[in-house]
Enzyme design. Structure first.
Site, PDB file in Angstrom:
ATOM      1  CB  ALA A  29       6.197  -1.311   1.580  1.00  0.00           C
ATOM      2  CG  ASN A  30       5.776   4.217   1.327  1.00  0.00           C
ATOM      3  OD1 ASN A  30       5.552   4.602   2.476  1.00  0.00           O
ATOM      4  ND2 ASN A  30       4.803   4.024   0.436  1.00  0.00           N
ATOM      5  NE  ARG A  31      13.819   4.068   4.242  1.00  0.00           N
ATOM      6  CZ  ARG A  31      14.385   2.940   4.685  1.00  0.00           C
ATOM      7  NH1 ARG A  31      13.957   2.376   5.791  1.00  0.00           N
ATOM      8  NH2 ARG A  31      15.381   2.407   4.013  1.00  0.00           N
ATOM      9  CB  ALA A  95       3.461   7.334   1.820  1.00  0.00           C
TER      10      ALA A  95
END
Ligand code: C5P
Length: 224
Positions: A29-31, A95
């Site tokens: 995943a990402n932030r 994102a």
């Protein structure tokens, strides 16, 4: 009376991160918090549009007056976006994970004293480029976001050319800016060369809600 500049329009927004499953309990995943995308969706609804928000996993509430389609992976997000078309305006603020594990294991990978096999990654579909490149049913206005750490405008220009979109909302996410996951954003609005409107607009640091409202106001002008 309240102005409803997007009355009668369908606006499609993507927001949040994607989760790319490794096994039933682990993912890449990402932030991304989804704050900016959700704020754009909320602002479009306030402006009178019918709004479909395709969102990855986020911890923030659904915006009022918006149809939310929840997805996890990039491939699910692309399918949900295609199912939501046609739209007058598409804003890709998600994102999206660039890569996913080549295979998702059906069972949890066990810790058995040795290291697991290295993760093999494959590229995810580019949702923005796919939709912007459609010959039929391309939304008249396609907007991407770009998180850049250097040469923000130059990279935005190249991204417009590569992805075939009309505008890029570029933000500087260099270390210390606190944009990713934060509540404020400094954005540059970059147009396709030879497209409508001024080439580059740089806005002051604003709350993400205000950025959402201003973006929606600009896009409503461009559609009118
Ligand atoms: O190439 P980059 O990830 O920087 O491009 C960002 C823009 O492209 C954003 O608008 C993002 O939502 C979109 N994107 C996408 N699908 C991907 C990767 C990025 O829609 N797989």
């Amino acid at each position: 009376t309240v102005k409803k500049p997007l009355a009668g329009r369908h606006v499609l927004v993507t927001s949040g991160p994607t989760h790319e499953a490794i096994d039933p309990v682990r993912y890449l995943a990402n932030r991304s918090s989804g704050r900016q995308g959700h704020a754009v969706a909320a602002a479009a609804a306030e402006a009178g549009a019918r709004v479909t928000l395709v969102s990855g996993p986020v911890a923030i509430p659904d915006p009022a007056g918006v149809t939310v389609v929840r997805v996890e992976s990039a491939r699910e997000m692309l399918a949900a976006v295609e199912a939501a078309l046609p739209a007058d305006l598409a804003i890709f603020a998600a994102a999206v994970g660039d890569w996913r594990p080549a295979e998702t294991r059906a069972g949890k990978i066990k810790k058995d004293g040795s290291l697991p096999a290295p993760l093999q990654l494959v590229e995810n579909p580019d949702i923005l480029a796919t939709i912007a490149g459609r010959s039929e049913g391309r939304p008249p206005l396609v907007v991407g976001f770009a998180a850049e750490t250097d040469d923000v405008i130059g990279n935005a220009r190249r991204k417009i050319a590569r992805k075939g979109c009309d505008w890029i909302v570029a933000n500087d996410v260099s270390a210390g800016g606190g944009v990713m996951g934060g509540t404020e954003n400094t954005v540059h609005l970059v147009a396709r060369e030879g497209g409508v409107g001024k080439d580059v607009e740089t806005w002051p640091k604003l709350g993400k809600e205000e950025v959402g409202r201003r973006l929606v106001a600009r896009f409503a002008e461009l559609l009118a």
